[in-house]
Structure formats: C-alpha cells, structure tokens
Design a protein around this motif. Structure first.
Motif, short mmCIF file in Angstrom:
data_model
loop_
_atom_site.label_atom_id
_atom_site.label_comp_id
_atom_site.label_asym_id
_atom_site.label_seq_id
_atom_site.Cartn_x
_atom_site.Cartn_y
_atom_site.Cartn_z
N PHE A 1 -20.03 -25.86 -40.33
CA PHE A 1 -21.45 -25.60 -40.59
C PHE A 1 -21.69 -24.84 -41.89
CE2 PHE A 1 -22.04 -27.15 -36.33
CZ PHE A 1 -23.28 -27.78 -36.42
N PRO B 1 -24.08 -27.52 -43.85
CA PRO B 1 -25.53 -27.41 -43.67
C PRO B 1 -26.11 -26.12 -44.26
CG PRO B 1 -24.49 -28.00 -41.61
CD PRO B 1 -23.39 -27.79 -42.59
N ASN B 2 -25.31 -25.07 -44.30
CA ASN B 2 -25.83 -23.83 -44.87
C ASN B 2 -26.09 -23.95 -46.37
OD1 ASN B 2 -26.64 -21.19 -44.00
ND2 ASN B 2 -25.07 -20.39 -45.39
N LEU B 3 -25.48 -24.94 -47.00
CA LEU B 3 -25.68 -25.16 -48.44
C LEU B 3 -26.64 -26.33 -48.70
CD1 LEU B 3 -21.90 -24.80 -49.33
CD2 LEU B 3 -23.69 -23.18 -49.95
N GLU C 1 -19.97 -18.78 -45.00
CA GLU C 1 -21.13 -19.67 -45.02
C GLU C 1 -21.46 -20.13 -43.59
OE1 GLU C 1 -23.17 -20.36 -47.37
OE2 GLU C 1 -22.14 -20.01 -49.25
N SER C 2 -20.43 -20.44 -42.82
CA SER C 2 -20.67 -20.85 -41.42
C SER C 2 -21.26 -19.70 -40.62
CB SER C 2 -19.36 -21.25 -40.75
OG SER C 2 -18.88 -22.41 -41.29
N ALA D 1 -23.05 -17.32 -41.85
CA ALA D 1 -24.45 -17.18 -42.30
C ALA D 1 -25.33 -18.23 -41.63
CB ALA D 1 -24.51 -17.32 -43.82
N PHE D 2 -24.80 -19.43 -41.44
CA PHE D 2 -25.56 -20.48 -40.76
C PHE D 2 -25.86 -20.05 -39.32
CE2 PHE D 2 -25.97 -24.20 -38.06
CZ PHE D 2 -26.94 -24.92 -38.74
N LYS E 1 -28.58 -17.64 -39.22
CA LYS E 1 -29.85 -18.31 -39.52
C LYS E 1 -30.47 -18.95 -38.26
CE LYS E 1 -29.60 -20.29 -43.74
NZ LYS E 1 -29.28 -21.40 -44.66
#
Lengths: 272, 401
Positions: A84, A87-89, B123-124, B126-127, B130
């Motif tokens: 994931f 998708p965060n980017l 990043e994951s 952070a997702f 979110k």
C-alpha cells in the motif's frame, strides 16, 4: 474478455493478445522475468500493465517513487501493486492502479471500498470459487482481471530458502528454478533475492473464460515452453460456446498438468 | 510512556494468566473472523468477561478480526463489530480493508492493522494512518534501523513482534495450506505446511540431497537480547506470538519480558542469558533475533533437526490455598512424584523451591505419584501460595524469573 499475458521474453509481447503484464527489476516478484523500464518502448500496440508487487522496504521507496513517476511518461494502462505504499503515492501518478494482493482480493466489498479510494482495477484472487468470482463481478463496478491459465504462486518469502538449504548442507546448485517434491507432486520453487513457490499444476480456466464476464483474463507464461504457450494463447482466443469441447481436448493434449484449482471447491478453515 | 507488553490468549484462563503475570494487554480471537479458527477462542460472553477482568486491572483487550473475508462472510461483520464496541474492547486487529472500513463507518472502535498486511515501510504505514488505522502491527521482516525510520517518519502507534513462532513467508502471502490440505491459511485454517519436509530437485529433476530434507521451517523469534534497543526506538507495543500456547508458556514468557521491561525503566536492565535459555526451553525450539539484526540467512532455518519433544517441565497449577492449614490444592498438568524438587513461580516474580513430600489425593489417601491429567492433589507447604501460581520441575540451572 480481453487477453493479457505475463511474458517470459520480450518477443512474447508480440503475440496475439490485447495486452501484457510486465515485471520490473528490483520492484517485482512472482514474475517469469524482470525487465528494464526502457524495454517498455519496445512493446507496441498492446495495453501495458506494470506489476510492482514486491513487499517494499524503506530503502526501496526511492526507486519505487522514481519508477512510478517515470511511468507517467509511458503509455501504460496501470500498475499492479501489493504494497500500500503505492496507493499512498497515487496523487503523483497519471495512470490507474490495480489492487493485486494475490491471496487477499477475495470479496467485492473490499474491491468497492478501494474503488472509493480511487483504485479502479482489481486482479481477483485464484483462491476463491468461480461462484464467488461471479458474485464479485455482479456486485462491483471495478475493472477486473483474473488468471485463467498458468502456475499459481502459493508462497512468497524474503528468505533465500533454497540457498539457505544449500549452504547449510554444503551443496552446490546454480539453478534459478528448482523443484520441491512431496507425495509425487512437484512444485517449482524460484529463489533469488526472495523465494517463491508455485503450484504443482497449471490452472485451467478455459471453460470458465466463457462463464466469467471479467474485463481481462490473464495467461501466465511461467515455465511454459514458448511454442506451447503460443498455442495455448490461440486456444483461449478462439474458444467459444460452440467449440469448447474441441478446444478443451486440444488444451489437455498440449498441457498434461492442468487442474481447476478452487473454481469448484471451497477451502475449509475450521477443522471439526 | 511505558512500552506495552502484549500477550496472546487463546481462552479466558490464558487471558487471566497473561494479565496476572504481567502483560499490559492481551489479544484474543472471537469465534468469528479470527486467524486461529482451531483455537478454543472466545464467545462474545467470554470476551465481555475478559474485558471486565482486564479493565479492572487497568489493562486492555484487543480482538483479532483479521481473516481475509470472502463475500458471504461480510454480511455478519457489522453486527459483530457493533457487539465488540458495546463490550468495550480496546481495539480490533484487522487486515482486510473492509473490516477497517466498516469499523470506521459503523463503530468508534480503534483499529490496528494486522501483521497479515506485512507492512514494512513508512509509505504503507502513512497509508494506514490515512484510512483511519490507529496502530500498525509491523511485518516481522524488519531490521532495527527500518523500524526506527518508520517511527521517525510517521506519527502513529507501532507494534512489533518480540517473541514466538515466525511465518516462513511474508504474512498473508502464503496459501500452501489451502492448496496442499484445503485448509484456508488466511481464514484461520493454516495447517503449517512450512514445517513439512520436502525433497529438493534441480532443473534436470536430479535430487539435491543434504543430511536432512528441505523445509521452509524457521526458528522462532526472540528479541530479549535487543529489548533495550527496541524500547529506545519508541514503539508502542511489544507483542508475544502464540494464541494456541499453554498457560505455562504464556506465564513464563510474559514474566521474563515483564521483568526485563521493568528493569529497563528502573535503569538496571541487563540481558540475562539464563532467561533466554528459559525461553528456548519453554518453547522447545531455538529462538533468535531473525530480521531485527539483519541476519536472516541459513542460521534461521530448521531442517527437521529441531528438538520438539514435548516439554514436561510444567507440573501443575495452584487452584486454592488454605492459609490456616498451609495446604495447597494443585491441579496436575504433567507427571510428578514424591521426592521431586519443584519450583512454584507467581506473577509477583516470586520463586519458591520445594521438595515434594506428602501428597494427598481428593479422598485424603497418601499417594506417591500424580499421573492423571488434571488430577487434584494436596501438598503442605511452609510458604503461602497465591491462586494461579504455577509449579514446574526444578532444572539444574535456576530458571531465574
């Protein structure tokens, strides 16, 4: 249904199919080959999906982000993701994303939720029944992909398991693909920087291709001799309700190791 | 904020033991939607009792709702989540995005992202933040430096596994059980194919044969050696694996980590090799730091030379104590006899060594051997014993809890 192939060679991208799914070096796993991003320029007149399905670590994020942004300049249809981080980017990307967590894409509720988050495609799991696949189609507006031919990845590990075994017992073997045998069944195992074990059979979804109204069917060329793969592709392209018996016979004569996977069989999880 | 010690509990008895022996929180599975379908698991009433017990001790209960859902299962989910909210569980642990979505939409439950998502980068994480996740249980393939970088870059609670069995695969990315035994690994039916032996062949189908057969099997994880480093990274919660484990295992492992964490905050933490040996002994399996110290090569694998002879150290549980008569009521767990030297250990980290002399059965007969499972016997001791104190055989070295 459009036909996508997962090619082993660039030459196979010229086969008679609607599109291809391409793995890239350093960011993909479970693929028969890993290409350079510049190879994409050599693929003509095909829908191109890029499969960046590794479990990413922090130190791979820079390469991942650079690659995702570079792909904005290529005529690609979408990027398949497992992690994931992708998708965060998403806000930086001008193409679609395909949810591709191969053993988790099992219900339409999650597919619909991810669509709310802007993920418009799902590569549906091969671990569910045909009926469940049909329910997903009936209850989702996402574009759907499904594997209908090929070996299935069953296990992915960060551990270099074959190399570990060879080192432990002071053995030598340089093969990229080995086989594990259990009770007469042979499972291909690929061990490079990660380890992937594949099914002992080749999934046969020929008949099911007539029953599933998905957007894309996927044929994986992993460990299939190229001339055979071309013939298989032709069978899948030509099959229809009138010739299914003949095509089915033809396919079974070409490929001895076909099975239906979980199309007609449910897994259990509570042992009585 | 003191780091949380999070223990597994397969049923109400184990929940109580885990919390009494020093866990700050437990994670449990309901009869629905958990990844240990073949554990005893908790009915909603059991969960309620467990939550009341935990909250009375100012401790927490998290409920796993971490299966990968199929279409038909989702229909039951909303009601189940609402029931968990009503019972006031402290969080649910989820991997399927639908569970996260429905929990956020229909309840006020905190949601922790399960390790089944194998979240390994910032990043994951952070997702996850979110979409409303309040805590991420990180994948087990991370090094110390990677965890620290994630912590530095995303302001969210992080939970890491510190002890117990490891998946050989990325969690969630293995369906060997589905295809070899028809049991669904991602819906709680994992039949642990990774522990089977296989023959390895080369591309020409010639066997490559070592002294032992090939297996995927990994040694267990133990991060006791790195406890100080882990706490200093700033993670929120330290998780022990093993919802199917015995009360003895849970009591022993929890006690050791409790003692170590408390020592760290008192400023006198020293890595205790004897405690590490005890951890290995109680599990009957070697345990090593795995990915945390970046070393996940051949020394991590087991090739069927693992010692998994059933451990019979655990002899019994004190289920009652008569202070006036100084008589302990013991429920047997393994064979013991007159003359054995045993240790009683409790959640206060007290250890009493004791040589068994007179043993009485329920009919007040003097007996020499206690051989029947769950047999009730009575021992006279000079020291007071609390209920739920455990009795184990004394091994050569002190177990040093």
């Amino acid at each position: 249904m459009k036909t996508l192939i997962i090619p082993t060679t660039l030459a196979q991208t010229k086969l008679d199919c609607d599109g291809v799914i391409i793995g890239l070096k350093g960011l993909s796993v479970n693929m028969p080959n890993y290409f350079d991003i510049t190879d994409l320029k050599k693929i003509k007149n095909k829908e191109i999906f890029i499969c960046l399905n590794k479990n990413m670590h922090n130190n791979e994020l820079k390469l991942l982000e650079e690659t995702l942004i570079k792909l904005n300049d290529y005529p690609i249809k979408g990027v398949l993701f497992y992690d994931f981080a992708i998708p965060n980017l998403k806000d930086k990307l001008n193409y679609d994303l395909v949810w591709n967590q191969e053993h988790m894409t099992n219900n339409y509720y999650t597919i619909n939720y991810l669509k709310e988050l802007g993920i418009n495609y799902t590569f549906v799991s091969s671990d569910i029944t045909l009926r469940e696949m049909q329910e997903i189609k009936q209850n989702s507006t996402s574009k759907l992909l499904v594997t209908l031919f090929g070996y299935l990845p069953l296990f992915t590990s960060k551990r270099p398991l074959v190399n570990n075994y060879l080192k432990t017992f002071n053995l030598k073997d340089t093969a990229k693909t080995n086989y594990l045998e259990k009770e007469g069944h042979l499972y291909p195992i690929v061990s490079d920087d990660q380890t992937v074990l594949y099914s002992d059979f080749i999934l046969d979804g020929l008949k099911e291709s007539l029953e599933l109204n998905y957007d894309y069917m996927v044929l994986n060329s992993f460990k299939i001799e190229p001339s055979l793969f071309e013939k298989v592709l032709k069978i899948f392209k030509e099959v229809n309700i009138d010739n299914i018996d003949d095509k089915n016979k033809l396919l079974n004569n070409l490929i001895p190791n076909l099975k239906k996977g979980f199309f007609y069989e449910e897994t259990v999880y509570k042992v009585k | 904020m003191k780091v949380e010690l999070l223990a597994p509990a397969g049923d109400l008895d184990r929940l109580k033991i885990a919390l009494l022996y020093g866990a700050d929180a437990v994670y449990i599975g309901g009869t629905l939607f958990g990844l240990r379908a073949n554990a005893v698991n908790f009915s909603l009433d059991d969960i309620k009792q467990g939550v009341i017990f935990a909250h009375n001790l100012k401790k927490k209960v998290y409920v796993t709702v971490n299966i990968v859902l199929h279409n038909k299962e989702v229909k039951l989910l909303i009601d189940y989540l609402k029931e968990l909210e009503e019972i006031q569980v402290d969080a649910i642990i989820a991997s399927d995005m639908t569970v996260i979505n429905l929990a956020k939409k229909h309840t006020s439950l905190d949601v922790h992202m399960s390790t089944q998502q194998s979240t390994l980068n910032y990043e994951s994480v952070a997702f996850a933040k979110k979409i409303g996740v309040t805590r991420v249980v990180l994948g087990r393939e991370l090094s110390k430096e990677e965890i620290k970088e994630i912590k530095d870059k995303v302001d969210i609670e992080l939970e890491i596994f510190i002890h117990g069995a490891m998946c050989a695969s990325y969690s969630g990315r293995c369906v060997l059980s589905n295809y070899l035994t028809n049991r669904d690994a991602n819906r709680g039916g994992c039949s642990q194919i990774c522990r089977w032996d296989f023959d390895l062949y080369n591309e020409n189908l010639e066997q490559i044969k070592g002294l032992k057969n090939f297996t995927f099997c990994s040694k267990d994880l133990s991060l006791l050696k790195y406890l100080k480093d882990i706490i200093e990274i700033g993670v929120t919660s330290l998780k022990i694996e093993g919802r199917m484990r015995s009360i003895y295992y849970i009591a022993t492992v929890v006690s050791i980590y409790r003692k170590a964490i408390d020592a760290y905050y008192k400023g006198n933490y020293i890595y205790d090799e004897l405690a590490e040996e005890t951890l290995n002994r109680v599990a009957n399996r070697d345990a090593i730091p795995q990915f945390f110290d970046g070393n996940y090569q051949e020394n991590c694998s087991y090739y069927n030379n693992r010692i998994e002879i059933s451990n019979q150290d655990f002899l019994g549980v004190v289920i009652d104590y008569d202070k006036d008569k100084k008589i302990a009521t013991i429920e047997q767990r393994n064979y013991f006899k007159k003359g054995d030297v045993v240790e009683f250990f409790n959640y206060k980290q007290e250890v009493f060594t004791y040589k068994i002399e007179d043993i009485y059965d329920e009919d007040n007969n003097l007996i020499d051997i206690v051989r029947h499972p769950k047999q009730i016997v009575f021992l006279k001791t000079d020291f007071n014993l609390d209920i739920n104190t455990l009795m184990r055989i004394k091994v050569d070295k002190s177990l040093n809890l």
